[in-house]
Design an enzyme around this catalytic site. Structure first.
Site, PDB file in Angstrom:
ATOM      1  N   LEU A 177      43.833 -14.501 -15.849  1.00  0.00           N
ATOM      2  CA  LEU A 177      45.299 -14.393 -15.861  1.00  0.00           C
ATOM      3  C   LEU A 177      45.919 -15.616 -15.208  1.00  0.00           C
ATOM      4  O   LEU A 177      45.401 -16.127 -14.218  1.00  0.00           O
ATOM      5  CB  LEU A 177      45.744 -13.149 -15.084  1.00  0.00           C
ATOM      6  N   GLU A 200      51.264  -3.589 -12.406  1.00  0.00           N
ATOM      7  CA  GLU A 200      50.102  -2.928 -11.802  1.00  0.00           C
ATOM      8  C   GLU A 200      49.624  -3.737 -10.595  1.00  0.00           C
ATOM      9  O   GLU A 200      49.658  -4.956 -10.634  1.00  0.00           O
ATOM     10  CB  GLU A 200      48.939  -2.868 -12.818  1.00  0.00           C
ATOM     11  N   LYS A 234      47.234  -5.849  -8.578  1.00  0.00           N
ATOM     12  CA  LYS A 234      46.074  -6.640  -8.991  1.00  0.00           C
ATOM     13  C   LYS A 234      44.897  -6.203  -8.134  1.00  0.00           C
ATOM     14  O   LYS A 234      44.911  -6.380  -6.920  1.00  0.00           O
ATOM     15  CB  LYS A 234      46.341  -8.136  -8.804  1.00  0.00           C
ATOM     16  N   ASP A 288      41.317  -6.098  -6.499  1.00  0.00           N
ATOM     17  CA  ASP A 288      40.460  -7.190  -6.050  1.00  0.00           C
ATOM     18  C   ASP A 288      39.012  -6.734  -5.992  1.00  0.00           C
ATOM     19  O   ASP A 288      38.478  -6.432  -4.942  1.00  0.00           O
ATOM     20  CB  ASP A 288      40.934  -7.673  -4.680  1.00  0.00           C
ATOM     21  N   TYR A 303      41.833  -0.246 -16.603  1.00  0.00           N
ATOM     22  CA  TYR A 303      43.176  -0.775 -16.871  1.00  0.00           C
ATOM     23  C   TYR A 303      43.367  -1.351 -18.271  1.00  0.00           C
ATOM     24  O   TYR A 303      44.462  -1.764 -18.610  1.00  0.00           O
ATOM     25  CB  TYR A 303      43.620  -1.781 -15.813  1.00  0.00           C
ATOM     26  N   LYS A 362      52.307  -6.887 -17.407  1.00  0.00           N
ATOM     27  CA  LYS A 362      51.829  -6.844 -18.789  1.00  0.00           C
ATOM     28  C   LYS A 362      52.948  -6.383 -19.722  1.00  0.00           C
ATOM     29  O   LYS A 362      53.679  -5.444 -19.385  1.00  0.00           O
ATOM     30  CB  LYS A 362      50.667  -5.849 -18.915  1.00  0.00           C
ATOM     31  N   LYS A 394      51.198 -13.540  -7.518  1.00  0.00           N
ATOM     32  CA  LYS A 394      50.446 -13.470  -6.256  1.00  0.00           C
ATOM     33  C   LYS A 394      51.408 -13.569  -5.091  1.00  0.00           C
ATOM     34  O   LYS A 394      52.272 -14.435  -5.070  1.00  0.00           O
ATOM     35  CB  LYS A 394      49.459 -14.644  -6.181  1.00  0.00           C
ATOM     36  N   CYS A 418      32.196 -12.923  36.225  1.00  0.00           N
ATOM     37  CA  CYS A 418      33.561 -12.631  35.789  1.00  0.00           C
ATOM     38  C   CYS A 418      34.500 -13.783  36.159  1.00  0.00           C
ATOM     39  O   CYS A 418      34.531 -14.201  37.311  1.00  0.00           O
ATOM     40  CB  CYS A 418      34.031 -11.336  36.450  1.00  0.00           C
ATOM     41  N   CYS A 460      36.934 -12.281  39.046  1.00  0.00           N
ATOM     42  CA  CYS A 460      36.502 -11.879  40.387  1.00  0.00           C
ATOM     43  C   CYS A 460      35.139 -12.414  40.792  1.00  0.00           C
ATOM     44  O   CYS A 460      34.743 -12.285  41.939  1.00  0.00           O
ATOM     45  CB  CYS A 460      36.499 -10.356  40.508  1.00  0.00           C
ATOM     46  N   CYS A 496      32.351  -6.858  33.189  1.00  0.00           N
ATOM     47  CA  CYS A 496      32.361  -7.280  34.575  1.00  0.00           C
ATOM     48  C   CYS A 496      31.951  -6.066  35.412  1.00  0.00           C
ATOM     49  O   CYS A 496      32.457  -4.974  35.218  1.00  0.00           O
ATOM     50  CB  CYS A 496      33.768  -7.746  34.954  1.00  0.00           C
ATOM     51  N   CYS A 551      37.551  -5.985  40.842  1.00  0.00           N
ATOM     52  CA  CYS A 551      38.091  -7.051  39.994  1.00  0.00           C
ATOM     53  C   CYS A 551      39.574  -6.781  39.710  1.00  0.00           C
ATOM     54  O   CYS A 551      39.916  -5.738  39.171  1.00  0.00           O
ATOM     55  CB  CYS A 551      37.300  -7.109  38.697  1.00  0.00           C
TER      56      CYS A 551
HETATM   57  S1  IVH Z   1      44.107  -6.881 -17.118  1.00  0.00           S
HETATM   58  C1  IVH Z   1      43.636 -10.685 -19.611  1.00  0.00           C
HETATM   59  N1  IVH Z   1      44.828  -5.592 -15.001  1.00  0.00           N
HETATM   60  O1  IVH Z   1      42.347 -10.053 -12.760  1.00  0.00           O
HETATM   61  C2  IVH Z   1      43.931  -9.419 -18.947  1.00  0.00           C
HETATM   62  N2  IVH Z   1      43.313  -7.398 -14.729  1.00  0.00           N
HETATM   63  O2  IVH Z   1      42.603 -12.885 -13.437  1.00  0.00           O
HETATM   64  C3  IVH Z   1      43.184  -9.307 -17.688  1.00  0.00           C
HETATM   65  N3  IVH Z   1      42.579  -7.735 -12.428  1.00  0.00           N
HETATM   66  O3  IVH Z   1      39.391 -10.462 -14.536  1.00  0.00           O
HETATM   67  C4  IVH Z   1      42.767  -7.932 -17.426  1.00  0.00           C
HETATM   68  N4  IVH Z   1      43.731  -6.103 -11.560  1.00  0.00           N
HETATM   69  O4  IVH Z   1      39.400  -8.847 -12.575  1.00  0.00           O
HETATM   70  C5  IVH Z   1      44.081  -6.597 -15.469  1.00  0.00           C
HETATM   71  N5  IVH Z   1      45.553  -4.314 -13.191  1.00  0.00           N
HETATM   72  C6  IVH Z   1      44.798  -5.311 -13.683  1.00  0.00           C
HETATM   73  C7  IVH Z   1      43.985  -6.117 -12.871  1.00  0.00           C
HETATM   74  C8  IVH Z   1      43.255  -7.150 -13.430  1.00  0.00           C
HETATM   75  C9  IVH Z   1      42.874  -7.079 -11.331  1.00  0.00           C
HETATM   76  C10 IVH Z   1      41.681  -8.886 -12.449  1.00  0.00           C
HETATM   77  C11 IVH Z   1      40.547  -8.756 -13.390  1.00  0.00           C
HETATM   78  C12 IVH Z   1      40.623  -9.956 -14.257  1.00  0.00           C
HETATM   79  C13 IVH Z   1      41.439 -10.879 -13.424  1.00  0.00           C
HETATM   80  C14 IVH Z   1      42.176 -11.847 -14.256  1.00  0.00           C
END
Ligand code: IVH
Length: 699
Positions: free
Chosen positions: A88, A121, A123, A125, A238, A311, A335, A429, A432, A447, A452
């Site tokens: 993305l 949504e 993101k 991790d 997702y 999206k 981000k 210490c 003290c 200590c 102290c």
């Molecule tokens: S949709 C092309 N939805 O982000 C569409 N991706 O940088 C990508 N990711 O590899 C998939 N949360 O690991 C989508 N709610 C979410 C996401 C998500 C995290 C990550 C996923 C993807 C990366 C793309």
């Protein structure tokens, strides 16, 4: 700079950046052990992209700016994704969000008045995976890899969700399902599970993971699926692709979804966990509002997230928008600005807390973080410091956890010059001068000085609390005042504070606050002296608890008091004699002896006695089903060992004997009880089983 020299310098820098990015990619994606923080990595990629933009002739087709990172590892079979798993585009500002929205409507030929529906949504991790289902059965699962070639981790994925962290990867789908569906989503670790898992790894003597993402990736990309099955991994779906199903088709046909929203709902019906935090937004303004809500709200989510994926909801529009080489044109990742900054450690030092624990503290060059200047963070303890591998003089990334508490994220090892030095805890210490110890199995240095000053305030309030010496009215504030004015250096000094000093201490706040209801300073001072006088009449267990001896809580203090009977015997007990006390293990025995052997501590105890503190020998518990009773334990108990059962009875004032006689009050008969049970029955002694015994302990 002449153009040629400028170009040469740029070429050198670009090559350097590519090498560093590749090395970081390898460490991150293949080894699951990152060497750069995300912000640093992003900076390098951005710098490279800028150079390539200014000098297009330097751009190479294999540049990290041109492709999805993360080559599949040779350890796994390759899986070619039917549809590439794209990455993305990252954006950070409102303007970029507006540009994204403007591009979408331009490409679709939409007028100003049409609002594009989006789904926002969090993101996630973790690690993106693709799950293939044929006729509703899970047949293959793979990682993203480089986007085209992934790694076959089917066996591992089958175990995701087994620990009950969430629904995980279903083996079979529910309801009406297309013949083939490719479900995409994230394998991740919820924060709570990540912490529990790291604790477990630490206990087993292993190396903990740096963050939930690496922990998830490291757990999924195991050669032995049994290892994966023990990790509390979750899966959140997702995306879904159905080969051949054209968006906009008949609604009834499974897989012919018109919107992303419908698709996600279908995934839920199939039996997947979807993200309840996703939200439909009518237009980019609502996306911004969602993003603003999440900026704070994300910290309360059960998983880490550093951004929002936006999206286009309409799937027909998505198809028309299509994708560029690396990113789809219908989605983007917003981000949040990095919460981390790089700074340099000036020094590391040991701060002495109220309980005598020495905490490593780092002072660094001040940086602005989440709206405040920060220049200090703690490293909690030595293990944490060694695990993070933080050295004095290091460049480090710092952040505020939950946007509040400053913490060191990681050292930037690349910037080391060789001048950096590890921090060693002082042997004495810093406040003290008493000995500093780190006992085996303990995480912290302490200590051992009872006097102290750094610990004194905390110790005084512990000493005075109701369950200890019960000095009414001696709280935090008064203790701090006494220490500040040098009136009290140890517990014994408390009993020598003159009336006038208390009077002065009590009159100070009154003047400032002009609180008419406050007692007269004379009255308060007298009350304090009376409370101190009353506290002298105490018991041995209270005194032992009040002294704040390491490892000696209320229960242990009571046991010690009962065992030794008087203070002198306790103070002179050797380590071996202490070990003979029930409930006292080698560690506790060593700690107690270290404390009683410290001359400072011995002096304080002598002076307490000299001041008139009179600890009475322990009174045996006089109530409850075991008080004053003689109990015999026979047979095996399922819930506890024989020793533990004995301790429980004694703690309740009972005596445990080895043989049954007429004097026996009660026999506890466990599994396979033998002759003792027979004897009890012949003598008519009361017998109870384990269940009844446990119930009596509860009473
Ligand atoms: S949709 C092309 N939805 O982000 C569409 N991706 O940088 C990508 N990711 O590899 C998939 N949360 O690991 C989508 N709610 C979410 C996401 C998500 C995290 C990550 C996923 C993807 C990366 C793309």
């Amino acid at each position: 700079m002449p153009a040629d020299a400028d170009r040469d310098a740029a070429a050198v820098r670009a090559a350097e950046l590519r090498a560093r990015i590749l090395a970081a990619d390898h460490a991150y994606y293949v080894l699951d052990r990152p060497v750069l923080a995300d912000v640093e990595y992003d900076r390098l990629v951005r710098e490279l992209a800028e150079i390539e933009a200014a000098h297009p002739e330097l751009a190479t087709s294999d540049s990290p700016t041109q492709r999805v990172s993360g080559a599949p590892s040779e350890r796994f079979e390759r899986v070619v994704h039917r549809e590439p798993m794209l990455s993305l585009g990252n954006i950070q500002t409102d303007e970029e969000l507006d540009e994204f929205d403007a591009r979408v409507r331009r490409l679709l030929g939409l007028g100003e008045e049409v609002r594009v529906g989006y789904v926002a949504e969090p993101k996630l991790d973790g690690l993106a995976v693709e799950l293939v289902y044929e006729r509703g059965r899970f047949v293959q699962g793979s990682t993203r890899g480089d986007g085209v070639n992934g790694e076959d981790v089917t066996a591992n994925l089958r175990t995701v969700g087994r620990t009950g962290a969430n629904r995980g990867v279903p083996e079979r789908l529910l309801g009406e399902v297309p013949p083939r569906v490719e479900v995409r989503g994230e394998v991740l670790l919820f924060k709570e599970h990540f912490e529990a898992m790291n604790r477990q790894i630490l206990r087993a003597g292993g190396e903990p993971f740096a963050n939930p993402r690496n922990a998830a990736a490291g757990s999924l990309r195991q050669l032995d699926w049994r290892v994966t099955s023990r990790r509390p991994l979750s899966f959140i779906a997702y995306e879904a692709l159905v080969p051949g199903a054209e968006p906009g088709g008949a609604r009834a046909a499974p897989g012919a979804w018109r919107t992303h929203t419908e698709k996600i709902e279908a995934l839920g019906r199939f039996g997947f966990e979807t993200n309840p935090a996703n939200a439909r937004c009518a237009g980019i303004a609502e996306v911004k509002a969602y993003r603003d809500r999440m900026a704070q709200g994300r910290f309360a989510l059960p998983y880490d997230t550093d951004g929002v994926v936006v999206k286009v909801d309409d799937l027909d529009w998505r198809r028309r928008l299509g994708a560029a080489s690396k990113f789809p044109r219908w989605a983007v990742a917003f981000k949040y600005p990095p919460q981390e900054e790089a700074t340099r450690i000036r020094r590391i030092w040991a701060s002495v807390g109220r309980t005598g624990i020495l905490t490593p503290v780092v002072d660094f060059e001040p940086v602005r973080l989440s709206g405040a200047m920060v220049s200090r963070a703690t490293l909690h303890n030595e293990d944490e410091m060694r695990r993070k591998d933080v050295l004095e003089g290091d460049w480090v990334l710092v952040r505020r956890a939950g946007e509040v508490i400053p913490e060191v994220v990681m050292p930037l090892k690349e910037r080391r010059t060789g001048e950096e030095r590890p921090f060693e805890f002082p042997a004495v210490c810093p406040v003290c001068g008493a000995k500093v110890v780190r006992e085996e199995g303990e995480k912290v240095y302490r200590c051992t000085g009872a006097a102290c000053p750094a610990q004194l305030v905390g110790r005084l309030t512990h000493f005075s609390q109701r369950r200890a010496m019960d000095v009414e009215g001696l709280g935090d504030k008064l203790a701090a005042g006494l220490v500040e004015r040098g009136l009290v250096r140890d517990f014994a000094d408390l009993y020598a504070v003159p009336f006038r000093a208390f009077q002065e201490l009590f009159s100070r706040p009154r003047k400032e606050e002009r609180d008419a209801k406050a007692e007269l300073p004379e009255k308060s001072a007298q009350n304090m002296l009376d409370a101190l006088e009353r506290s002298k009449d105490t018991t041995l267990r209270r005194l032992l608890f009040a002294l704040g001896i390491p490892q000696v809580g209320e229960a242990t203090a009571a046991t010690l008091a009962r065992h030794f009977g008087d203070l002198a015997r306790f103070m002179d007990a050797t380590e071996d004699e202490l070990l003979a006390v029930r409930d006292v293990g080698p560690e506790t025995a060593r700690e107690i002896r270290a404390w009683t052997a410290e001359p400072q501590n011995r002096r304080v105890v002598e002076r307490l006695l000299a001041a008139g503190v009179r600890p009475a020998p322990e009174a045996i518990e006089a109530r409850g089903p075991f008080a004053g009773k003689t109990v015999v334990l026979t047979g095996g108990l399922a819930a506890m060992s024989r020793d533990d059962a004995k301790a429980e009875v004694e703690r309740r004032g009972g005596k445990v004997s080895g043989s049954v006689s007429r004097k026996t009050d009660l026999v506890v008969a466990g599994e396979d009880a033998g002759s003792k049970l027979e004897k009890a029955q012949s003598l008519g002694v009361k017998v109870v089983g384990e269940e009844e015994f446990l119930r009596m302990l509860e009473e």
